[in-house]
Design a protein around this motif. Structure first.
Motif: not given
Length: 547
Positions: A12-18, A104-109
């Protein structure tokens, strides 16, 4: 001190940001502590629902954050989703995040891959602590006796994997099982964690990683093949739900026997729906028997014979395909490195022997319960399990009964012996192999046996062989197939032994030219312990590619 729990899907990109925002707060604030929980995307919704129901929270979308207040005895206080956490951080700590969506998406991957890697490491560590649980039914028989040392010596599952053996059989054989357990313990294999006996079905297959199902259809009198099929069906209705309930989700199941083994495998799949059908296979001795006979004829070691293929129903009609068979280390005028081979059909010119003596001997050997003391079947099971866990040798073909998904234009949802290769803990059917149109036609005829067995098991028809229909052929071809196939009658003698009688019409022109049919043995006397007789379905072997 405030303790926050951050939970979300690993991708989840939002989880990465949080997560990064929470890391920043924990690094700069002495009274802020964060605990992270990630779940695989496939497990997230189920896990989230359980957490919310347990704490009485309203179901939130990914991710969720809750605060554990120490002054309330550790009771959780739900803050909400991602936006709630941002507002909380900005209001109380004056901290915001300007991370862009692409980042965010890159970190989620990366988070998802890390989560998968961590889970794999945990499974490997757990395997070192928790042994591999192997269940064997009909464990008082000869096959299990020879199989135990092969399972426990480390060659199949690896020299670092401990195993626990669970031996299951009827209560009549409890004393025999005790002896087997004591002898297995006397072996003192370093990797054999424990051996236990079981005579009750309630706890059967508990935590099973591997299940080996041997023939245990035992009855003093079985008047017809249809009755035997119904017994197989009844057994699978008992074993299937037990496996579904007690075994691990990734359990590997091997079916070995001579009593409708293809059908039994299919019925297990139907009665254990949560088990992946790819994890249930059936094995036979026919491939090894054929290699041994060819080796004796050629005066060579049978280990040098590779890629002999068995097709069809090993408990009914099947044929041996020699078109891809290769000979290694064959003593002849031509020599080469270890990788050098010669095609079998370029070396063995005695086609008459192959059509007569070879097929006749295979037909008599196919009823292996008459003479087999268990060494050969145990070797077959051990070899396939080793390939399953450690991959089969490159370019080597193995014949295994697996679920059909339309390969080679076969009907779907039947278990059919086909050429496969094991790799990365799974198997794949070698659909790239080319087969002739004649052999393709015969494969579909062989499939009719399995279709009728399935129909009898499900109660769709009453008789197995009133006449054989080929649903893939024209009406004229159907009549030819019916005329060319066998009709089997079974009589029970006064002593309870099974007597098979087979009659055959003359070969029809519709059958392939290069296939030679073989009748079953006229009489089979099956000996079982404790005056019990085991019935096997009739066996018919054919040979292909003798042109």
């Amino acid at each position: 001190m405030a303790k926050f729990v951050l939970a979300g899907r690993a991708d989840c990109p939002y989880y990465a940001k949080a997560e990064l925002l929470a890391d920043c707060l924990q690094k700069n604030l002495p009274d802020f502590q964060i605990h992270k929980i990630t779940q695989h995307p496939d497990n997230w919704e189920k896990w989230l629902q359980e957490i919310c129901e347990k704490n009485g929270w309203k179901h939130k979308r990914s991710p969720i954050i809750w605060r554990e207040l120490l002054d309330r005895g550790g009771k959780g206080l739900l803050l909400g989703g991602f936006n709630d956490f941002l507002e909380h951080a900005q209001h109380y700590y004056n901290v915001t995040s300007d991370m862009m969506t692409a980042e965010m998406r890159q970190i989620a991957v990366e988070n998802l891959q890390t989560h998968i890697d961590v889970e794999q490491e945990e499974e490997e560590l757990k395997s070192l602590i928790d042994p591999l649980h192997i269940w064997i039914n009909r464990a008082a028989g000869h096959i299990c006796y020879h199989l135990i040392p092969l399972l426990a010596n480390g060659e199949i599952f690896g020299m670092e994997t401990e195993v626990s053996l669970h031996l299951l059989d009827r209560s009549d054989y409890k004393e025999v099982l005790r002896g087997v357990v004591m002898e297995a313990e006397d072996l003192a294999f370093p990797l054999l964690r424990s051996v236990s006996l079981h005579t009750e079905l309630d706890g059967a297959f508990l935590q099973a990683d591997v299940i080996i199902l041997l023939d245990d259809i035992l009855q003093e009198t079985i008047p017809t093949l249809e009755d035997c099929i119904q017994q197989v069906m009844a057994q699978c209705k008992v074993y299937g739900p037990l496996i579904d309930k007690n075994a691990r989700s990734n359990v590997k199941i091997v079916v070995m026997g001579k009593t409708f083994s293809n059908l039994k495998t299919l019925m297990l799949m139907m009665n254990a729906p949560s088990i992946n059908p790819q994890n249930i296979v059936t094995l036979a001795l026919l491939e090894c028997e054929a290699k041994a006979m060819l080796a004796r004829k050629l005066n060579m070691h049978s280990a040098g014979i590779k890629n002999l293929i068995v097709w069809g129903n090993v408990s009914g009609s099947s044929f041996v395909d020699l078109s891809k068979t290769e000979l290694y280390r064959y003593d002849s005028a031509i020599w080469g490195p270890p990788s050098f081979f010669r095609p079998l059909l370029d070396v063995l010119f005695d086609r008459e022997w192959m059509r007569s003596e070879f097929l006749a001997s295979l037909g008599s050997l196919s009823c292996w319960g008459l003479h087999c003391l268990g060494m050969a079947p145990a070797h077959v099971i051990a070899t396939v399990l080793r390939y399953w866990y450690q991959d089969s040798p490159p370019e080597e073909i193995v014949s295994v009964g697996v679920i059909s998904k339309g390969q080679f234009r076969l009907p779907e949802e039947i278990v059919f012996f086909m050429p496969v290769r094991f790799q990365n803990g799974s198997w794949e059917v070698l659909t790239e192999l080319e087969i002739s149109e004649k052999n393709q036609e015969y494969l579909q005829i062989l499939a009719c046996d399995l279709i009728r067995e399935k129909q009898v098991a499900l109660g769709e028809i009453d008789e197995l062989y009133p006449r054989r229909k080929a649903p893939f052929l024209t009406m004229e071809e159907e009549e030819e197939v019916v005329e060319s196939t066998s009709k089997v009658e079974i009589n029970i003698t006064s002593s309870g032994q099974v007597h098979f009688e087979e009659t055959r019409a003359e070969e029809a022109e519709g059958l392939p030219d290069d296939l030679t049919e073989l009748k079953s043995p006229e009489e089979e006397n099956v000996e079982e312990p404790a005056d019990v007789t085991e019935v096997s379905s009739y066996h018919e072997v054919s040979l292909s590619n003798l042109e």
